[in-house]
Design a protein around this motif. Structure first.
Motif, PDB file in Angstrom:
ATOM      1  N   ALA A 277      48.744  41.809  41.921  1.00 16.75           N
ATOM      2  CA  ALA A 277      47.302  41.999  42.109  1.00 16.75           C
ATOM      3  C   ALA A 277      46.838  43.450  42.136  1.00 16.75           C
ATOM      4  N   THR A 278      47.712  44.384  42.483  1.00 22.14           N
ATOM      5  CA  THR A 278      47.266  45.781  42.566  1.00 22.14           C
ATOM      6  C   THR A 278      48.199  46.702  41.790  1.00 22.14           C
TER       7      THR A 278
ATOM      8  N   THR B 130      43.038  45.896  36.040  1.00 23.91           N
ATOM      9  CA  THR B 130      41.946  45.975  37.025  1.00 23.91           C
ATOM     10  C   THR B 130      40.920  47.046  36.667  1.00 23.91           C
ATOM     11  N   LYS B 131      41.397  48.218  36.258  1.00 26.83           N
ATOM     12  CA  LYS B 131      40.464  49.303  35.956  1.00 26.83           C
ATOM     13  C   LYS B 131      39.694  49.059  34.666  1.00 26.83           C
TER      14      LYS B 131
ATOM     15  N   ALA C 297      39.344  43.569  34.798  1.00 25.80           N
ATOM     16  CA  ALA C 297      39.841  42.446  35.586  1.00 25.80           C
ATOM     17  C   ALA C 297      39.356  42.584  37.029  1.00 25.80           C
ATOM     18  N   MET C 298      39.583  41.552  37.814  1.00 26.51           N
ATOM     19  CA  MET C 298      39.170  41.556  39.219  1.00 26.51           C
ATOM     20  C   MET C 298      40.247  42.235  40.061  1.00 26.51           C
ATOM     21  N   ALA C 299      41.454  41.802  39.886  1.00 26.76           N
ATOM     22  CA  ALA C 299      42.594  42.367  40.606  1.00 26.76           C
ATOM     23  C   ALA C 299      43.816  41.798  39.907  1.00 26.76           C
TER      24      ALA C 299
ATOM     25  N   GLY D 245      50.822  48.364  48.961  1.00 23.82           N
ATOM     26  CA  GLY D 245      50.125  47.922  47.771  1.00 23.82           C
ATOM     27  C   GLY D 245      49.176  46.770  48.032  1.00 23.82           C
TER      28      GLY D 245
ATOM     29  N   LEU E 181      46.074  47.215  49.498  1.00 24.18           N
ATOM     30  CA  LEU E 181      44.674  47.649  49.533  1.00 24.18           C
ATOM     31  C   LEU E 181      44.080  47.400  48.148  1.00 24.18           C
ATOM     32  N   PHE E 182      43.071  46.560  48.086  1.00 24.72           N
ATOM     33  CA  PHE E 182      42.478  46.216  46.793  1.00 24.72           C
ATOM     34  C   PHE E 182      41.388  47.202  46.421  1.00 24.72           C
TER      35      PHE E 182
ATOM     36  N   LYS F 215      39.018  46.702  44.079  1.00 20.67           N
ATOM     37  CA  LYS F 215      37.772  45.934  44.005  1.00 20.67           C
ATOM     38  C   LYS F 215      37.736  44.940  45.164  1.00 20.67           C
TER      39      LYS F 215
ATOM     40  N   TYR G  55      35.601  41.417  46.023  1.00 25.73           N
ATOM     41  CA  TYR G  55      35.898  40.026  45.657  1.00 25.73           C
ATOM     42  C   TYR G  55      36.747  39.325  46.715  1.00 25.73           C
TER      43      TYR G  55
END
Lengths: 341, 341, 341, 341
Positions: B57-58, B203-204, B207-209, D232, D234-235, D237, D240
């Motif tokens: 996700a990140t 993401t950048k 995407a959302m994450a 890792g 911390l999102f 975005k 959401y």
């Protein structure tokens, strides 16, 4: 002509005698013995303050454990590019701290500069969770290049560090050589100049395998017993570790040994200085010399049995020479003679 | 006029649609779902090779997990002084690897130089247990300074790395922007140039994450599922993560978004270039600009609602501007106008 | 009457003599010395096989380092509920392995049962990333309760472990006492019975601070030098560590010491057995006794200077008595007499 | 007939709507956005106290991060033998804490008993550096066996824990189902009963991937931002993630979903109870059932498309059935019918 390191020397006879004397009957284990108690009192006396003392068998362990007590896993620890903790402990500080970052800053012969430290401290924003958090500064005294911090510089760096809530660690693997050089008190070179935690080395200066981690604010040592034990550095027969350290600081043995090593290093320096085309990459202030030898000299010396390390990164024909409590004038002079060709 | 980062933009409508479409009925959890299966096939196709894919996700997690798979706890990982993994992941790589050291080497606008890497590799002796052990090289493509490695440089650095048994990691947080810039295939920019493991960012770029860790030799990914799970990065409802990535690489959406961001960055660059006393600290090759603004411009821009970060360390009046798939020509032009005063 | 532990005894005179003898002139550091070389050859001879040997100063460190070499951070290590590695190393194994889980299984007087191990192995699914992954089994020989595994049980447990791709670690803090008891060869009790890595203890049996981690397949020791160094367990003046171990295994000193300790333990057992209302919580097979004393006996004994630990968890009036190479028949007999009241 | 887990259900429409609504224009990254701010206020309101809130995407990460904030690397964390943190997080808690030990104590259907906890606490001596140090107790509410702690038991266990300076963690992966069952306030089930830190789950009850770590004493959360970032988690975005949670606790959606799941579980329980030779291995108090089916039933059910997990360890023909917000009465009734044969 053994100048490879101060750790190739054996154990000083007085320390060996203390080990033998400690071997008398049973004693409580894990530091509950009388010798360990006596050591704690003796060191408090020597350093003129209350302190928390932890005998440890190796210098790397002393450094790593000390750093883990002052830096969180997301901390930045400031040191120089060739600090022992950076180069020569195989990521031990990172392991012990659980992930802290050693951040290297500008130094002269291994002595951090105030500007370098200031830039390093400015580099990471306190409270900003993306950045490593400034946590500690580590000074090596004497430095890895044989230089010695004077008291003012230690105090100035400590002031910078404390102003940013960083603690000051001193890697004192060659602590005695620095005290001997500065002719100051141990207190002056440590807590009076702002040092919070010290790796007090003895192994390189006549002990068998003995260092002490010393906290000048015992409160900061609260968790240390757990750190030591979980790392396998709590000795069951602690008396033998403590006996080494106690003999080491009794009757100024530590200073006598260091003065001897410094003096023979100076003799080596003076003799080599007189040889054409010899130069020194770093000031010779304690018991280490970084010398650029004349062409061919290293080979001749080794052929005659001399031991020392090449230091290609330092300069052409550069070698490191280290003296110890056991170094003799004779081997110094012979080295100079052969070198002069 | 939002140029603070590409992560302030929202989710691209096509990706949001894919998320909504994925929300249809039950699906097996933890990656056993059909969307995840389709993603794996799609990426293998896109990269023209067998690979092991792990949606994450990140970007920080993708980097840290990837690095932990290629460097042992006593490893040295080579990167540049302002690499995201060095500065901006709060000691995450050290945490995930169990203590590896990030060693910084010379770079130009964030691109490692071959000389810098060679010196770094020479710095630590392989097999010598005092030293961290050379293990991996991490390249950020595009770099943190908006520059793009060309294929030759990636290949040359990889060759150096592999010759020392080091693996090559690519931090591809802005991977698409680089592919768009170079107009090459994803395969050419990665495994064909020697990259072993890739943090494939989305993401950048809309995407959302969602990112993916991609191993080009699936064998090297053997332990990865355990690393991911113990770190809490295995998603139970994986379909939503995979749906983002699948939409991202479908019908060239990823490239379209990146091309748009690059193009608006170039427009910004061209417009600002025409203003007196504007200068660029780094080449503008993708979607980031490091610009030294005229005196007073930053204040005027912010007063009018522009967002961006100051970069004092880069130069006088320096700021960072980042464009994204959502940046409009109108906000670019308005920024240029206000800046021009 | 000192029965608190075998680590309260001092250093055996022959080992002290070896330390003194090692203190002759300079020697290469970090294990490049002749004594360390001789030790490696001697141990290969003693164990009748090629092996990789690493002298380590403490038993906890030997265990933790050995376990970290056989279990990944997500591994499960099987042991019993009162194993030293579980109870008495302050989370050291978890620290060294980077997070492996010690999973406790059924045991009798500290000896794992085959059923217990089988259930433990079945507990976690191999390859299923939610579960810790079965990695190693740790047997303590002699156990923490003074019992000794016979060779068949070691072989049976090893077979179970190997069938699941788990490696077998033996915590041999009292290895000599077990060999003395079984009257077998060191090879029979280790690699011939399936043991992969051994913590070979000497400290409790006459050394000052010396153990060895021994791998019977040197290939498995490949990374060990890095693990040892980063943990601060590589000694610069290694010769003194090796000298202890070399003297220990020379001329059967290790076995003589162990036989003496076992014999005095048996004498203690026999004498106490004749006292009414004395019972034993565990079989006395080596140098540890877990005895339930008559009411009032513990107080009388302590008043007369006896030292030992209470073991409330084991039973009413339960105490642990440990004999060593230095225990005398006189103190044993005096203890029995006072106990008998 | 999908009863494999509550995580196979999709995202609740109201939560999906909130995600879509959040996708409007730019927003500050890393939690500086308005939605995250609103979430914090909303949760403080819901829990009737000041608190520190950290949105996290997975339950394992929430647990591991929370535990790392309350237990040092040498800490003991008490849980039951089949706690999710023990069995199903692949040594994540050990990784995140840097080596803490999960110590299992007696439990009934996953609920720790006071006696079990007391024995566990007594097991390790506070301040004794050989032992892991009692640090935290982790309760799963609802438990992994579908049982629910009543408020008195939580309070009693918390009191025991606090009396030993241990903190109380609640794994609330199914927090809503427990609140729905007990018909109490979130405050009553947490800080009013002594809970210090909560993993507040939403993913299993209608969110996409969203949990929150909640500290009821914000001071204890001081380091949490660093722990989150270096892992890792911390999102960028964040909006959401926060939007999911905000919708989840708005207009009682979380409770409605949980009540539905609990009600369908009860319907399943009631229907199955009427079938001969069906028995329940654990009380059905929330949305999980552990049922021993009649011979042949599992096969028939699967042939008709039912999904569920076998639980051989629980009993003969035992399976786990989990309901969710999306379970329909129709699939429940069909399952019962087929099961009844």
């Amino acid at each position: 002509m053994h100048f490879a390191s101060d750790n190739i020397a054996g154990v000083h006879p007085k320390i060996m005698d203390a080990i033998i004397a400690a071997n008398d009957g049973v004693a409580k284990s894990y530091g509950e013995d009388d010798i360990t108690g006596a050591l704690e009192a003796k060191l408090a006396d020597l350093f003129e303050t209350d302190l928390a003392v932890f005998p440890i068998a190796t210098g790397s362990a002393a450094n790593c454990l000390a750093l883990s007590a002052v830096a969180p896993p997301w901390g930045a620890i400031y040191c120089h590019e060739h600090a022992h903790i950076f180069d020569d402990e195989c990521c031990g500080p990172e392991f012990y701290t659980g992930g802290a970052k050693l951040y290297t800053v500008e130094a002269e012969s291994g002595r951090l500069t105030a500007d370098g430290l200031r830039q390093g401290l400015d580099r990471f924003v306190v409270g900003f969770d993306h950045n490593p958090q400034p946590a500690a500064v580590s000074l090596t005294q004497c430095t890895e290049y044989g230089a010695v911090y004077d008291l003012d510089r230690i105090a100035a760096l400590s002031e910078l560090a404390h102003a940013r809530n960083c603690q000051v660690h001193m890697d004192g693997a060659r602590f005695a050589n620095a005290v001997a050089r500065l002719d100051c008190s141990p207190a002056e070179m440590t807590w009076k100049a702002g040092v919070d935690v010290l790796s007090f080395g003895a192994t390189k200066n006549g002990a068998m395998a003995a260092e002490a981690v010393i906290f000048f604010d015992p409160e900061k040592a609260r968790d240390f017993i757990f750190r030591r034990k979980r790392a396998g550095h709590l000795f069951s027969k602690m008396r033998y570790l403590s006996a080494q350290l106690l003999a080491y600081v009794t009757d100024d043995l530590w200073l006598e040994n260091a003065r001897h090593a410094n003096r023979t290093a100076q003799r080596l320096h003076d003799g080599l200085s007189r040889i054409n085309s010899v130069s020194f990459a770093h000031p010779v202030e304690a018991n280490e010399l970084f010398v650029c030898l004349p062409d061919g000299a290293a080979g001749r010396l080794r052929a005659d049995g001399a031991s020392f390390y090449d230091m290609d990164a330092v300069g052409r024909n550069a070698v490191r020479l280290v003296t110890s409590f056991a170094t003799t004038d004779a081997e110094v002079d012979r080295f100079i003679n052969i070198c002069g060709g």
